[in-house]
Enzyme design. Structure first.
Site, PDB file in Angstrom:
ATOM      1  N   ASP A   1      91.457  53.882  25.813  1.00  0.00           N
ATOM      2  CA  ASP A   1      91.118  54.589  27.040  1.00  0.00           C
ATOM      3  C   ASP A   1      91.715  55.996  26.993  1.00  0.00           C
ATOM      4  O   ASP A   1      92.929  56.151  26.863  1.00  0.00           O
ATOM      5  CB  ASP A   1      91.675  53.816  28.243  1.00  0.00           C
ATOM      6  CG  ASP A   1      91.282  54.430  29.572  1.00  0.00           C
ATOM      7  OD1 ASP A   1      90.671  55.510  29.584  1.00  0.00           O
ATOM      8  OD2 ASP A   1      91.595  53.816  30.611  1.00  0.00           O
TER       9      ASP A   1
ATOM     10  N   HIS B   1      87.270  53.704  28.282  1.00  0.00           N
ATOM     11  CA  HIS B   1      87.582  53.617  29.709  1.00  0.00           C
ATOM     12  C   HIS B   1      86.590  52.764  30.489  1.00  0.00           C
ATOM     13  O   HIS B   1      86.980  51.935  31.294  1.00  0.00           O
ATOM     14  CB  HIS B   1      87.632  55.028  30.296  1.00  0.00           C
ATOM     15  CG  HIS B   1      88.074  55.078  31.728  1.00  0.00           C
ATOM     16  ND1 HIS B   1      89.334  54.682  32.130  1.00  0.00           N
ATOM     17  CD2 HIS B   1      87.427  55.478  32.857  1.00  0.00           C
ATOM     18  CE1 HIS B   1      89.456  54.836  33.436  1.00  0.00           C
ATOM     19  NE2 HIS B   1      88.306  55.309  33.899  1.00  0.00           N
TER      20      HIS B   1
ATOM     21  N   SER C   1      88.500  51.816  36.964  1.00  0.00           N
ATOM     22  CA  SER C   1      88.929  53.198  37.055  1.00  0.00           C
ATOM     23  C   SER C   1      89.513  53.479  38.440  1.00  0.00           C
ATOM     24  O   SER C   1      90.446  52.815  38.858  1.00  0.00           O
ATOM     25  CB  SER C   1      87.753  54.131  36.721  1.00  0.00           C
ATOM     26  OG  SER C   1      88.188  55.463  36.586  1.00  0.00           O
TER      27      SER C   1
END
Length: 262
Positions: free
Chosen positions: A167, A201, A73
């Protein structure tokens, strides 16, 4: 295995996080006579510990060459920035990272990369009342946001991109493909890109339960992260093997991988 990756929080919008990997996760298991919600007779109890470091392993300060970076991330975005501006990095694994700064300027010496733009009008709401922000960020290929694109062509190390195709935080697969095109256009080697269908994600260590939604501090509201529990769990097991193989190849050391064990 499903006993762990299928776990759900008792309170909504919570994500299971291990802050200190130097200590094990202690999971208390209980076997009850019958099923909830009625009170049941306890048949047995055990504590299962999940270690993140093998016995004798310690954290030590490391300087290049032979340094590998791993980021997920925002951490993936920072890893891309580090390999683009710093020397002595030998390999980088990017998990669902952005190719442009998000939420603030990136400063390095006399250079400043502005954050990629966004449009709040592209926010969507799910049927469960969660925010979906996957379309909010502008493309770093657009005219006004090109100056935000991290100059990955400066990197001198190989890359491995691990991506969840579901995601919902941002367009990770698009970012990785654009980084790949950018690298090759500047005469650099094509990076390894692995995409996982049905995966959200947060691709975490094997058997961590999928976090479907939680509070996004930048957004200030609960957002969905994407993913389907079974597919996400399979992706985490494979990603664990892939990143170890990649680091062994480019950082040296003993060949082989440490399998994920319960």
């Amino acid at each position: 295995m499903g006993l762990f990756w299928a776990l759900e929080p008792e309170k909504p919008l919570l994500r299971l996080v291990k802050r200190d990997v130097q200590t094990p996760f202690a999971v208390e298991l209980e076997v009850l006579d019958g099923h909830e919600p009625e009170a049941q007779r306890l048949l047995g109890r055990a504590v299962h510990e999940r270690d993140f470091l093998a016995p004798g392993v310690r954290r030590e300060p490391v300087k290049g060459p032979g340094v590998g970076l791993l980021g997920i991330s925002k951490g993936g975005e920072l890893c891309l920035s580090m390999v683009s501006f710093l020397k002595g990095i030998s390999a980088a694994v990017i998990i669902n990272g952005s190719v442009a700064p998000v939420g603030g300027n990136l400063h390095y010496k006399g250079e400043i990369l502005p954050p990629v733009g966004f449009n709040q009008n592209r926010i969507k709401m799910t049927k469960d009342g969660f925010v979906d922000v996957v379309e909010v960020l502008n493309s770093p290929l657009e005219r006004l946001d090109r100056k935000s694109f991290i100059p990955v062509e400066r990197a001198e190390c190989p890359f491995l991109f691990l991506l969840g195709q579901d995601d919902h935080n941002w367009k990770s697969e698009f970012y990785a493909n654009e980084a790949s095109k950018h690298l090759q256009a500047h005469g650099k080697a094509k990076p390894q890109v692995i995409c996982y269908p049905g995966t959200g994600h947060y691709i975490e260590p094997p058997y961590f339960p999928l976090c479907l939604a939680s509070l996004h501090t930048l957004v200030g509201a609960p957002v969905i992260w994407g993913g389907e529990p079974r597919a996400h769990a399979r992706a985490q097991v494979d990603a664990w093997q892939q990143l170890q193989t990649f680091f062994h190849k480019h950082l040296g050391g003993e060949k082989g991988t440490i399998p994920a064990k319960l």
